[in-house]
Design an enzyme around this catalytic site. Structure first.
Site, PDB file in Angstrom:
ATOM      1  N   ASP A  95       0.678  -0.825   0.044  1.00 42.24           N
ATOM      2  CA  ASP A  95      -0.172   0.509   0.406  1.00 42.24           C
ATOM      3  C   ASP A  95       1.124   1.546  -0.207  1.00 42.24           C
ATOM      4  O   ASP A  95       2.654   1.221   0.613  1.00 42.24           O
ATOM      5  CB  ASP A  95      -0.622  -0.190   1.133  1.00 42.24           C
ATOM      6  CG  ASP A  95      -1.861   0.760   1.637  1.00 42.24           C
ATOM      7  OD1 ASP A  95      -2.327   1.164   0.313  1.00 42.24           O
ATOM      8  OD2 ASP A  95      -2.280   2.015   2.327  1.00 42.24           O
ATOM      9  N   ASP A 151      -0.368   5.409   0.536  1.00 38.48           N
ATOM     10  CA  ASP A 151      -0.179   5.964   2.118  1.00 38.48           C
ATOM     11  C   ASP A 151      -0.842   4.955   3.410  1.00 38.48           C
ATOM     12  O   ASP A 151      -0.851   4.415   3.304  1.00 38.48           O
ATOM     13  CB  ASP A 151      -2.540   6.574   2.041  1.00 38.48           C
ATOM     14  CG  ASP A 151      -1.814   7.706   1.027  1.00 38.48           C
ATOM     15  OD1 ASP A 151      -1.146   8.779   0.256  1.00 38.48           O
ATOM     16  OD2 ASP A 151      -2.738   7.398  -0.369  1.00 38.48           O
ATOM     17  N   ASP A 156      -1.323  -0.626   6.052  1.00 42.95           N
ATOM     18  CA  ASP A 156      -1.150   0.003   7.523  1.00 42.95           C
ATOM     19  C   ASP A 156      -2.862  -0.697   7.811  1.00 42.95           C
ATOM     20  O   ASP A 156      -3.042   0.222   8.738  1.00 42.95           O
ATOM     21  CB  ASP A 156      -1.074   0.639   7.338  1.00 42.95           C
ATOM     22  CG  ASP A 156      -1.925   1.815   6.233  1.00 42.95           C
ATOM     23  OD1 ASP A 156      -2.563   1.569   5.198  1.00 42.95           O
ATOM     24  OD2 ASP A 156      -2.419   2.871   7.213  1.00 42.95           O
TER      25      ASP A 156
END
Length: 276
Positions: free
Chosen positions: A16, A18, A212
């Site tokens: 990922d 961000d 995250d």
């Protein structure tokens, strides 16, 4: 590490963007080193994002400004995944698109004709300024039989002033007006992971997904058959992991801790020759 993450060779990596590599356009510690390690070890990889606003070229430039260097071909967005999915469902079809350049250019490149009447699909993506007129037209077209597609289910997006309504929120409005739920292509749909794997000719058994968020990154990676790494530099914090009925393969403080993992799990030359 052996108690939480097996030592099978890893040939490909998905991550990922961000919350893993960047936070509010600033590189997180170890992000540039992680990409450099992948390049140095000759590992195939893709950087994933549910954000459909920007084109890969835009995102490559934004990452470069933060000190992270990678080719635009290494970026896979929910807009690209959506365009690929629809091109396989209805080659050369027609669509009414609500979104910005990342989505409209992906749809054009996939061979779609964009129109505001008599369309097969209504495709909703993220934009900084949702138009009431555009939403009303989408509602009417869906009511007339157009199929409802959305790039991702995220209900909010970040901004300097705080959360902004995102694709999932606007999709909920359209659903309330039409009674039709959209088909979401982006995470946590494992379809986005599988299209990413296909793009780099990777196999789930030898690929790791880094994210995250437990509810999107880890879930979609798990459902696509990959080992997963959760880093604690974004949405999900360590105290929240136990709330979910599934677990990541490994939990690390940040992407800087994955650099050593990349080198540790890289097959040696003999292993790679044996694989062939």
């Amino acid at each position: 590490m052996s108690e939480t993450f097996d030592d099978r060779p890893v040939h490909t990596w998905l991550t990922d963007m961000d919350g893993v590599l960047v936070h509010e356009q600033a590189a997180l510690p170890g992000a540039a080193e992680f990409i450099a390690a992948l390049e140095r070890c000759g590992r195939r990889y893709l950087v994933l994002t549910n954000n459909s606003i920007f084109t890969p070229r835009d995102l490559r430039a934004r990452l470069a400004r933060s000190g992270i260097s990678l080719p635009e071909e290494a970026i896979w967005t929910s807009a690209l995944a959506t365009a690929k999915f629809l091109s396989e469902q209805s080659p050369g079809g027609t669509a009414y698109v609500i979104g910005e350049a990342g989505l409209t250019s992906a749809m054009h490149d996939a061979g779609f004709v964009l129109s505001d009447e008599d369309v097969e699909f209504v495709v909703l993506g993220e934009t900084r300024n949702y138009s009431f007129e555009a939403i009303a037209r989408a509602i009417r077209l869906i009511g007339q039989g157009a199929k409802f597609i959305a790039t991702n289910p995220d209900v909010t997006g970040p901004s300097a002033e705080g959360p902004l309504p995102a694709t999932g929120s606007v999709a909920a409005l359209i659903t309330a007006a039409t009674g039709i739920d959209p088909y979401y292509v982006g995470k946590p749909n494992p379809l986005m992971m599988r299209t990413a794997l296909n793009r780099i000719e990777a196999h789930s058994e030898s690929t790791v997904m880094i994210g995250d968020r437990m509810d999107t990154d880890v879930r979609s990676g798990l459902e696509a058959g990959m080992r997963t790494v959760l880093v604690l530099t974004g949405s999900t914090q360590s105290g929240e992991i136990m709330r979910f009925p599934y677990r990541p393969s490994l939990v690390l403080d940040g992407i800087q801790d994955v650099v050593e993992l990349v080198e540790q799990l890289t097959p040696n030359e003999a292993e790679e020759l044996g694989e062939d």
